[in-house]
Design an enzyme around this catalytic site. Structure first.
Site, PDB file in Angstrom:
ATOM      1  N   GLU A 268       0.805  -1.324   0.136  1.00  0.00           N
ATOM      2  CA  GLU A 268       0.014  -0.006   0.031  1.00  0.00           C
ATOM      3  C   GLU A 268       0.796   1.139   0.158  1.00  0.00           C
ATOM      4  OE1 GLU A 268      -3.625   1.859   2.571  1.00  0.00           O
ATOM      5  OE2 GLU A 268      -2.469   0.549   3.470  1.00  0.00           O
TER       6      GLU A 268
ATOM      7  N   LYS B 114     -10.255   2.424  -2.235  1.00  0.00           N
ATOM      8  CA  LYS B 114     -10.241   1.905  -0.812  1.00  0.00           C
ATOM      9  C   LYS B 114     -11.699   2.629  -0.138  1.00  0.00           C
ATOM     10  CE  LYS B 114      -7.509   1.462   3.578  1.00  0.00           C
ATOM     11  NZ  LYS B 114      -6.290   2.052   3.951  1.00  0.00           N
TER      12      LYS B 114
ATOM     13  N   CYS C 208      -5.906  -2.805   2.472  1.00  0.00           N
ATOM     14  CA  CYS C 208      -5.640  -2.670   3.778  1.00  0.00           C
ATOM     15  C   CYS C 208      -6.627  -2.929   4.769  1.00  0.00           C
ATOM     16  CB  CYS C 208      -4.745  -1.431   4.269  1.00  0.00           C
ATOM     17  SG  CYS C 208      -3.847  -1.566   5.773  1.00  0.00           S
TER      18      CYS C 208
END
Length: 288
Positions: free
Chosen positions: A40, A113, A150
């Site tokens: 990331e 995300k 994540c």
């Protein structure tokens, strides 16, 4: 499929970080990797430990400099690359975005995300607008990739929706580490919980999982590495060290999911008629 992963310790020198990534991508391609996954926000330091408006200068458009840089590598080497970028969508509008580059250098797709944390040392809500592209797999020459990022990895709903949309592989570029104030025992519980929940996504969906984390100390936060690849029964196929950089090519049998899902037909037995409350924030107690 041969999957290459790069677990790297980054510094404040963004050009050097990218160059080291390029060298490792080249090495993995030479070792036969067809798909290469980066961690990331791999171009620089993990900047979300503080809130600083000047950091927005690091954001870039998509397409932009990084997609051109890694796209050229993908084309030169004939590999698919999963990148993770700080996207500047418009003035004052930014995302934490994974971009998949096809082996001809073009953009196969992107994922913004969806779950954005706001915890000590992870002040991501200051920087990132929650994603608005949904949970849509990205079609590539090596398969349909369910790319998440994540904090998404803690949510079974995200993995499930990717699986329901036909993902053949779940991929998580990641930046997570210890709170240095926690006890060693608590740190280990958190690290193992992080890996366990993702191996659970593999089991629940009958899909391989690839997770690539950063490693090393950045401004007092030690990232715990432990990048790993799990098979569709949660079996560990590879695990990187907790405290060292690592690159690896991991071979994954992409046909195995078919057999595992025949043995464990979880998708068949889901009670979709009984899940409507999943769209509620919380179910308050009901007196019967």
């Amino acid at each position: 499929m041969k999957i290459g992963i790069i677990q790297q310790h980054n510094t404040a020198d963004r050009d050097d970080n990218r160059q080291r990534l390029a060298e490792k991508i080249t090495l993995l391609a030479q070792q036969g990797a067809e798909l290469i996954v980066l961690q990331e926000l791999h171009n620089g330091l993990y900047f979300c430990q503080t809130e600083d408006v000047n950091v927005f200068d690091q954001a870039e458009p998509i397409p932009g400099p990084s997609t051109e840089f890694f796209g050229a590598l993908a084309k030169q080497l004939g590999v698919v690359i999963v990148t993770s970028l700080f996207e500047r969508r418009a003035t004052g509008l930014y995302h934490n975005t994974a971009v998949v580059l096809e082996k001809d250098g073009t953009i196969a797709g992107k994922y913004r995300k969806m779950h954005i944390p706001d915890d000590p040392g992870y002040y991501e809500k200051f920087y990132f607008t929650p994603g608005d592209l949904g949970f849509q797999p990205i079609d590539t020459s090596v398969g349909r990739l369910g790319v998440l990022v994540c904090w998404d990895q803690w949510y079974p709903e995200a993995a499930r929706l990717m699986a329901l949309a036909g993902a053949q592989l779940l991929i998580y570029p990641t930046a997570i580490g210890y709170d240095p104030n926690d006890t060693r025992e608590e740190q280990e519980r958190q690290r193992m919980a992080w890996q366990t929940v993702q191996r659970g996504h593999a089991v629940a969906n009958g899909l391989p999982v690839v997770t690539v984390n950063r490693v090393g100390d950045e401004d007092g936060v030690p990232f715990w590495g432990t990048s790993f690849v799990a098979g569709p029964q949660g079996e560990l196929l590879y695990e990187a060290p907790v405290d060292q950089e690592a690159i690896a090519v991991v071979e994954v049998d992409m046909q195995r999911s078919e057999q595992v899902r025949r043995w464990w037909p979880f998708l068949r037995d889901r009670r979709i008629d009984a899940y409507t409350d999943l769209t509620r924030r919380f179910i308050d107690a009901i007196t019967i």
